[in-house]
Each structure stands twice: as structure tokens, then as C-alpha cells.
Design a protein around this motif. Structure first.
Motif, short mmCIF file in Angstrom:
data_model
loop_
_atom_site.label_atom_id
_atom_site.label_comp_id
_atom_site.label_asym_id
_atom_site.label_seq_id
_atom_site.Cartn_x
_atom_site.Cartn_y
_atom_site.Cartn_z
N VAL A 1 43.47 -13.58 26.26
CA VAL A 1 43.32 -13.76 24.82
C VAL A 1 44.70 -13.89 24.16
CG1 VAL A 1 42.41 -12.77 22.69
CG2 VAL A 1 41.15 -12.48 24.83
N LEU A 2 45.63 -13.04 24.55
CA LEU A 2 46.98 -13.11 23.99
C LEU A 2 47.64 -14.44 24.31
CD1 LEU A 2 48.24 -9.49 24.77
CD2 LEU A 2 47.79 -10.46 22.50
N ASP A 3 47.43 -14.96 25.52
CA ASP A 3 48.00 -16.25 25.90
C ASP A 3 47.43 -17.37 25.02
OD1 ASP A 3 49.50 -17.92 28.10
OD2 ASP A 3 47.50 -18.83 27.91
N VAL A 4 46.12 -17.34 24.78
CA VAL A 4 45.51 -18.37 23.93
C VAL A 4 46.05 -18.29 22.51
CG1 VAL A 4 43.32 -19.13 22.90
CG2 VAL A 4 43.41 -18.50 25.32
N ILE A 5 46.17 -17.08 21.96
CA ILE A 5 46.69 -16.91 20.60
C ILE A 5 48.12 -17.44 20.51
CG2 ILE A 5 47.36 -15.21 18.86
CD1 ILE A 5 45.02 -13.49 19.77
N ASP A 6 48.96 -17.11 21.49
CA ASP A 6 50.35 -17.58 21.47
C ASP A 6 50.43 -19.09 21.52
OD1 ASP A 6 51.23 -14.98 21.34
OD2 ASP A 6 51.61 -14.79 23.50
N ARG A 7 49.60 -19.71 22.34
CA ARG A 7 49.64 -21.17 22.46
C ARG A 7 49.18 -21.84 21.16
NH1 ARG A 7 50.10 -23.21 27.75
NH2 ARG A 7 50.22 -21.56 29.33
N ILE A 8 48.14 -21.29 20.54
CA ILE A 8 47.65 -21.87 19.28
C ILE A 8 48.68 -21.71 18.18
CG2 ILE A 8 45.91 -21.65 17.47
CD1 ILE A 8 43.89 -20.92 19.63
N THR B 1 34.49 -10.18 23.57
CA THR B 1 33.20 -10.57 24.14
C THR B 1 32.91 -12.05 23.89
OG1 THR B 1 32.09 -9.86 22.11
CG2 THR B 1 32.24 -8.27 23.90
N SER B 2 32.23 -12.66 24.84
CA SER B 2 31.92 -14.09 24.77
C SER B 2 30.47 -14.28 24.33
CB SER B 2 32.14 -14.74 26.15
OG SER B 2 31.72 -16.08 26.14
N GLY B 3 30.22 -15.37 23.62
CA GLY B 3 28.87 -15.67 23.14
C GLY B 3 28.20 -16.81 23.86
N HIS B 4 28.75 -17.23 25.02
CA HIS B 4 28.20 -18.43 25.67
C HIS B 4 26.86 -18.18 26.34
CE1 HIS B 4 29.57 -16.73 29.52
NE2 HIS B 4 28.83 -17.65 30.11
N VAL C 1 42.01 -14.17 12.76
CA VAL C 1 40.85 -13.54 13.38
C VAL C 1 40.54 -14.26 14.68
CG1 VAL C 1 38.38 -13.06 13.16
CG2 VAL C 1 39.88 -12.84 11.16
N ILE C 2 40.45 -13.51 15.78
CA ILE C 2 40.05 -14.09 17.06
C ILE C 2 38.55 -13.85 17.25
CG2 ILE C 2 40.52 -12.02 18.44
CD1 ILE C 2 41.29 -15.64 19.50
N THR C 3 37.85 -14.87 17.75
CA THR C 3 36.40 -14.76 17.91
C THR C 3 35.93 -15.71 19.01
OG1 THR C 3 34.28 -14.81 16.72
CG2 THR C 3 35.91 -16.50 16.15
N THR C 4 34.62 -15.80 19.19
CA THR C 4 34.05 -16.70 20.19
C THR C 4 34.01 -18.13 19.66
OG1 THR C 4 32.11 -17.11 21.58
CG2 THR C 4 31.71 -16.22 19.39
N LEU D 1 37.25 -19.18 23.19
CA LEU D 1 37.97 -18.44 22.15
C LEU D 1 38.36 -19.38 21.02
CD1 LEU D 1 40.39 -16.25 24.33
CD2 LEU D 1 38.43 -15.44 22.99
N ALA D 2 38.30 -18.86 19.81
CA ALA D 2 38.73 -19.60 18.62
C ALA D 2 39.53 -18.67 17.73
CB ALA D 2 37.53 -20.16 17.86
#
Length: 411
Positions: free
Chosen positions: A294-301, A273-276, A132-135, A179-180
Motif C-alpha cells: 500500500v505504501l509503495d502504491v501511495i508513493d508512486r501515485i 481490505t480489498s472489495g474485489h 484517503v486510501i481505499t479499494t 487500491l485507489a
């Protein structure tokens, strides 16, 4: 004489009879004309013969074509959903996206500064196995200084169609992009309804978008809001080459919908969407992270989770891309170097006194003329390395030297 009078009387009688018969014949002709005007097959004939009644005939012709086109409402083979000229209808967008949107409940234990509390926001299932991707900003208080979930903290995921909450852990996060990535535990071979993010969405100012969040407890069904893109931010880069960017929309930042997908009219997920903004108390606008980032962050994680994490040295800055840096250079007459747009708190650059807007000219004598120059220098640097940076500060119109020790890079 009598004959002349008799003839005159006969002529007058004939004239009176004719005068009485003409109105009657005209009335019958009107009735026939009215009846004929209602018949499509004799419409042209009626228009020619009754030229004095042309407005009535013209009005009739405008209603005749409405009965001729065939209807497709009762066609049983046409099962495609209704589509507007621009894309899917809002109801179709909601029906497509809503099953993959989840509710994230983060229980945060009490501390010396805060009492025990719970943060509730949204997330999107991006993998059938339960990722699950989220803020990130709304679960930050549940992490310790190492970025690990506190011992008494917990994360629960509520999926549509399931009555029981599912526990989850943090697979990884990136603070700069807010992103988390969470992983649902004990799935028991459950196949979750995942959605694929758009790799290269067409976004521009004015693009209509929808936000589909997980509704609050007292809302039986909902979470759909509509708006359009108002701003596209310049793409910046971290020291490892990770892109950072934002889009601004007219959809307000509501905490319960933070982490939900932003969707275009074709039903593609174009951003998260961001919650900051929660702690800034501005609810008239909203921010979201574009789907390519977002896809780049998911791939790196995901790639880091396969190997043992290694310590990386970092300055703690993000820089503008080469093309935008060149634009700024021409606009403001800056020297050749890297435009620093963000200095992370408690980083090496922060302790050295670097500011947003500074121009990084060189590090340890090596010129910094492109993003690639910084990436090559930072690759393989050890934590604790002493570096000397030449900085140009436009506000003071002067060049200065700054030194610091590289610190361990944090997500």
C-alpha cells in the motif's frame, strides 16, 4: 466393711463427675480452635496443636493470602490503558483507529447497461491534508475507459465528527492491487486525523487481526470485526517493479467495510481490505493488501501527481519473484525464465495469447532470467514496439514464439 463401701461410693461419684466434665472441656477447646483459625497471626500454632483437624486448617490457609496483596485499582497515577498479554484490548484498538476511518459514497450515473446507483464502502485517511486510501474495485464503474471519473459521477467522503459530506477526486489508482487514492477537496485548512501504515509488519498464519470499517447508516457506533490471518500469498511484480501481494483472513468481505484498515494487536495498520470479492458472492473469507505494498502504491501515485504523466509501454503481465521462481523450477523442472502469474485483460500479452503459468524465456532474443532483466528491457520502450517472445508452456510441454505490439500501460 462400711468404710470400704463408702470409699467405693466416693470413687464412683468422682468418676461420674469427671466423665461429665470432659465433654464440656472439649467443646470449649473446639470453639477456641475455630476462633484461632480465623486469625492469620496464630495460624501456625493452631495447625500444630490440632493435628486431628488438619483438613480444616489447610482449607483456611488457602483463603488467607487473598487479603494480603496490595490493590492498584485506586492508583490515580496509573492511567495506561488495559493491555492483554498479546497487545491492546479490542476496545482500545477501535478507539485508536475509528477516527481515521471514513465512509466513501460513489454516485454512478445511469448507462445503457445499468441504472443510476451508489456504492458505499470505507477508506482510511493516510495524510492530514485529506488523502484517503481505499479499494479500487467498488469505484471502477464510475470511471471511463481512460480511468477518468465520469462527468455525472461524484465521490463524497463522510468523516467522523463532521455532519456535512466532503467532495473528493481520484488522485490515482492501481488496478492490479485493487487500491485507489482519493483527495478530499475544499478542506479549508482542516487537519484530518491521519494514520501511518506499518512499513514492515510481522505477519504470519494465525496472527490475530482486527478490521475497523465505517458502519452503515443505521448503526450508531461500530464496524469492528476480529479474526486471524489464514494465508500469505507470494509477492509478484509488475513490469515497472511494483510489488503485488495479498493476505487472506477469516474476516468476511462485506462491501460496506471494503477499503478499511486491517490492524494487529499492537494497533498498527498492517493492510487495507480489498472489495474485489463483491461480485464472487463469497463471504466466508476476506483479502487484504499488505501495508508495504500500500505504501509503495501511495508513493508512486504521489510522485506521478507532481509531474506530467508520460505514456509507458507495457506487456500487461505480472511475474513471480526470483526466489519463488527458483523454487518452482526445482519443483516442476521448468526451464530458466520468468514465471507469469497474471495476464491482464486487453493487454499486449493477452492479445498475443500468453497464459498464466507460462514461462517467459526471452524477448527479442534477450534472455529473461530474473525480474531485473524484464525491468531493464521494458524501461524506455515505446508504445507500438513489435516484440517477439519465446514462451515455454508447461501444460503442453513445448516452446513457442509469440509476437505483439506493446500497448500503453494502464494503472
Amino acid at each position: 466393711m462400711k468404710k470400704d463401701r463408702g470409699g467405693l461410693i466416693i470413687l464412683i461419684a468422682i468418676f461420674l463427675i469427671v466423665a461429665l466434665l470432659i465433654p464440656l472441656s472439649c467443646h470449649e477447646q473446639r470453639a477456641e480452635t475455630t476462633d484461632v483459625s480465623n486469625c492469620p497471626s496464630t495460624l501456625a500454632t493452631t495447625e500444630v496443636e490440632t493435628t486431628t483437624r488438619r483438613p480444616t486448617v489447610t482449607t483456611t490457609t488457602t483463603t488467607v493470602p487473598t487479603t494480603t496483596p496490595p490493590t492498584t485499582v485506586d492508583d490515580p497515577e496509573d492511567e495506561t490503558p488495559p493491555v492483554t498479554e498479546c497487545g491492546l484490548l479490542p476496545a482500545d484498538v477501535y478507539q485508536k483507529i475509528a477516527p481515521s476511518v471514513v465512509s466513501v459514497h460513489v454516485s454512478i450515473p445511469a448507462s445503457s447497461l445499468y441504472s443510476k446507483r451508489e456504492e458505499i464502502f470505507s477508506g482510511l485517511i493516510v495524510d492530514e491534508s485529506g488523502f484517503v486510501i481505499t479499494t479500487y474495485s467498488l469505484l471502477e464503474r464510475a470511471l471511463d475507459y481512460r480511468g477518468v471519473l465520469l462527468s455525472n459521477a461524484s465521490i463524497r467522503i463522510y468523516v467522523k465528527g463532521m455532519t456535512q459530506a466532503l467532495t473528493a477526486t481520484i488522485a490515482g489508482y492501481q488496478k492490479t492491487t485493487d487500491l485507489a487514492l482519493l483527495k478530499i477537496q475544499d478542506t479549508e485548512d482542516i487537519v484530518f486525523p491521519a494514520l501511518i501504515l506499518a512499513k514492515d509488519p510481522l505477519l504470519s498464519v494465525g496472527t490475530p487481526v482486527y478490521c475497523v470499517g465505517y458502519p452503515p447508516l443505521m448503526v450508531k457506533e461500530g464496524g469492528l470485526t476480529a479474526g486471524f490471518v489464514t494465508s500469505l500469498y507470494r509477492i509478484t511484480y509488475e513490469e515497472d517493479g511494483s510489488p503485488v501481494g495479498l493476505i487472506e483472513t477469516t474476516i468476511p468481505s462485506i462491501p460496506v467495510y471494503a477499503g478499511s484498515p486491517l490492524v494487529n494487536e499492537e494497533g498498527e495498520v498492517v493492510a487495507i481490505t480489498s472489495g474485489h470479492l463483491k461480485r464472487i458472492y463469497i463471504q466466508s473469507q476476506g483479502f487484504a493488501i499488505p501495508s508495504p505494498i500500500v505504501l509503495d502504491v501511495i508513493d508512486r501515485i504521489m510522485s506521478q501527481s507532481e509531474d506530467a504523466p508520460r505514456k509507458r509501454a507495457g506487456l500487461g503481465i505480472t511475474i513471480l519473484g526470483d526466489e519463488d521462481t527458483e523454487i518452482f523450477r526445482e519443483m516442476y523442472g521448468n526451464p530458466v525464465g520468468l514465471y507469469i502469474n497474471l495476464v491482464k485483460s486487453e493487454s499486449a500479452a493477452y492479445t498475443a495469447g500468453l497464459n498464466e503459468g507460462d514461462i517467459l524465456l526471452s524477448i527479442n532474443g534477450q534472455p529473461m532470467e530474473s525480474v531485473k532483466d524484464l525491468l531493464l528491457f521494458m524501461d524506455g520502450q515505446a508504445v507500438g514496439t513489435l516484440v517477439e517472445m519465446s514462451i515455454y508452456r508447461p501444460g503442453d510441454n513445448r516452446t513457442m514464439l509469440k509476437t505483439c505490439y506493446l500497448l500503453e500501460e494502464k494503472p
